[in-house]
Design an enzyme around this catalytic site. Structure first.
Site, short mmCIF file in Angstrom:
data_model
loop_
_atom_site.label_atom_id
_atom_site.label_comp_id
_atom_site.label_asym_id
_atom_site.label_seq_id
_atom_site.Cartn_x
_atom_site.Cartn_y
_atom_site.Cartn_z
N ALA A 3 0.84 -1.20 0.00
CA ALA A 3 0.00 0.00 0.00
C ALA A 3 0.88 1.26 0.00
CB ALA A 3 -0.90 0.00 1.22
N SER A 8 -2.15 1.87 4.41
CA SER A 8 -2.42 0.45 4.67
C SER A 8 -3.41 0.31 5.81
CB SER A 8 -1.13 -0.30 5.02
OG SER A 8 -0.78 -0.08 6.37
N HIS A 10 -3.25 -1.65 8.24
CA HIS A 10 -2.50 -1.73 9.50
C HIS A 10 -2.15 -0.34 10.02
CE1 HIS A 10 -1.97 -6.00 10.11
NE2 HIS A 10 -1.54 -6.16 8.88
N ASP A 17 -2.83 -8.60 12.83
CA ASP A 17 -2.41 -9.96 12.50
C ASP A 17 -2.50 -10.78 13.78
OD1 ASP A 17 -1.79 -9.19 9.91
OD2 ASP A 17 0.34 -8.91 10.35
N GLU A 65 -4.91 -14.79 3.41
CA GLU A 65 -4.09 -14.48 4.58
C GLU A 65 -4.89 -14.84 5.83
OE1 GLU A 65 -2.60 -10.46 4.43
OE2 GLU A 65 -1.42 -10.89 2.64
#
Length: 95
Positions: A3, A8, A10, A17, A65
């Site tokens: 990104a 992003s 995150h 995660d 993912e």
């Protein structure tokens, strides 16, 4: 290709995660852990979706993912879970 800086999920604080203590690898083997099996069945109850589910990469443009979760709220996750769709499909459906 990642990104653009500061875009992003995150960096925006929308995703996390989650991995097993016994398996710290960010790869498909994560799916086989007890923790991931629990998350797959229950994360929606707490407002989280598996962001990049299996067999949705043609829609999300990102491969599977099994460690990558996004918070979207309990109301939305309930519907996403019931329909078996990914976030992109849900957003498109609700435009």
């Amino acid at each position: 290709m990642g990104a653009r800086p500061k875009t992003s999920e995150h960096q925006l604080g929308l995703t996390i995660d989650i991995v097993s203590m016994k398996n710290q690898r960010l790869d498909p083997s994560q799916e086989k852990t007890d923790e991931q099996q629990w998350l797959i069945k229950n994360s929606w109850k707490y407002g989280f979706i598996l962001r990049y589910p299996i067999n949705k990469n043609s829609i999300t443009k990102v491969g599977y993912e099994p460690w990558y979760y996004r918070y979207v709220g309990k109301v939305h996750t309930k519907r996403i879970n019931e329909l078996g769709i990914c976030l992109e499909e849900y957003v498109k459906m609700n435009k």
